[in-house]
Design a protein around this motif. Sequence first.
Motif, PDB file in Angstrom:
ATOM      1  N   LEU A 132       0.851  -1.189   0.000  1.00 22.58           N
ATOM      2  CA  LEU A 132       0.000   0.000   0.000  1.00 22.58           C
ATOM      3  C   LEU A 132       0.886   1.237   0.000  1.00 22.58           C
TER       4      LEU A 132
ATOM      5  N   LEU B  19     -10.898   4.303   0.675  1.00 25.98           N
ATOM      6  CA  LEU B  19      -9.977   3.474  -0.101  1.00 25.98           C
ATOM      7  C   LEU B  19     -10.698   2.820  -1.274  1.00 25.98           C
TER       8      LEU B  19
ATOM      9  N   MET C 108      -7.375  -1.513  -2.623  1.00 25.30           N
ATOM     10  CA  MET C 108      -6.694  -1.092  -1.388  1.00 25.30           C
ATOM     11  C   MET C 108      -7.352  -1.734  -0.168  1.00 25.30           C
TER      12      MET C 108
ATOM     13  N   VAL D  76      -2.649   5.791   4.913  1.00 23.28           N
ATOM     14  CA  VAL D  76      -3.661   4.735   4.958  1.00 23.28           C
ATOM     15  C   VAL D  76      -4.018   4.401   6.404  1.00 23.28           C
TER      16      VAL D  76
ATOM     17  N   GLN E  43      -6.786   6.524   7.589  1.00 26.97           N
ATOM     18  CA  GLN E  43      -7.990   6.620   6.768  1.00 26.97           C
ATOM     19  C   GLN E  43      -9.066   5.626   7.206  1.00 26.97           C
TER      20      GLN E  43
END
Length: 269
Positions: A139, A153, A157, A145, A148
């Motif tokens: 990733l 995504l 992902m 990420v 998040q």
Amino acid sequence: MLLEVDKLSIEFHDHLIPERVVSDVNFTLNEGEILGIVGESGSGKSMTAHAIAGLLSRHDMKKTGEIRFAGKNLLACSRTELRKIQGKDIGIIFQEPMTSLNPVKKIGWQVGETLRIHTDLSKEEIRKQVLDMLHKVELENPQRVYEQYPVELSGGMRQRVMIASAMIGKPRILIADEPTTALDVTIQAQIVKLLKRLNQTEKTAILFISHDLSLVQSLCERVIVMQYGKVVERGTSTEVFHHPKEEYTRMLVEAIPKCEYGNSMREKG
């Protein structure tokens, strides 16, 4: 031998007549091996995988036979014993990550859950290991990420996040239950390549469940073919895909798009 499934049968008793969805299934999974289970919808492949993962606990269900792992019959284990194994020794990736990921929790928190349950690591050490695993599943920008939410995504992902969640505890077995079905062909190929790399680098055995024979053929060393809850054929990928013995297997092989089949063969060779 890492895992042995011996005469596994599963019946539902929610109707007047019991419905057997898995019948006398036998197979083994060795350390570091990638084993494929294929078959059409309703063949019993996912039910078999869920039994191994300890996810079948309905009161109207009867399970017989044995699933032996680390000297234990998982079908006879208590819920407490199973929880010690789930995530830590046996990880699972599902078909649709949006139904498995918590929409209101950040990715970092979700990937670190297994470590919070099964270890005494500090918050900082868990964060470090989560970021490392997000990097291992390729990733981009793991720090971003980490903060998040799933909705932010893409599908590919989110599937990588699911793989990270399943792998964070360094399980000995990873069950991949139709992990690429909801993805486009390009992302499918990337996920299969990632699983193959994790198998090689982490030495994790993988049970790959799919109805997509071209993916199975490019990834798995051995293959089991299921129909109506039974194993109808088994062998190496070469034996099953090039010299199928059963009519059902021949039908499945002939249904593989020739361009995909050829490409997967070239990649494997």
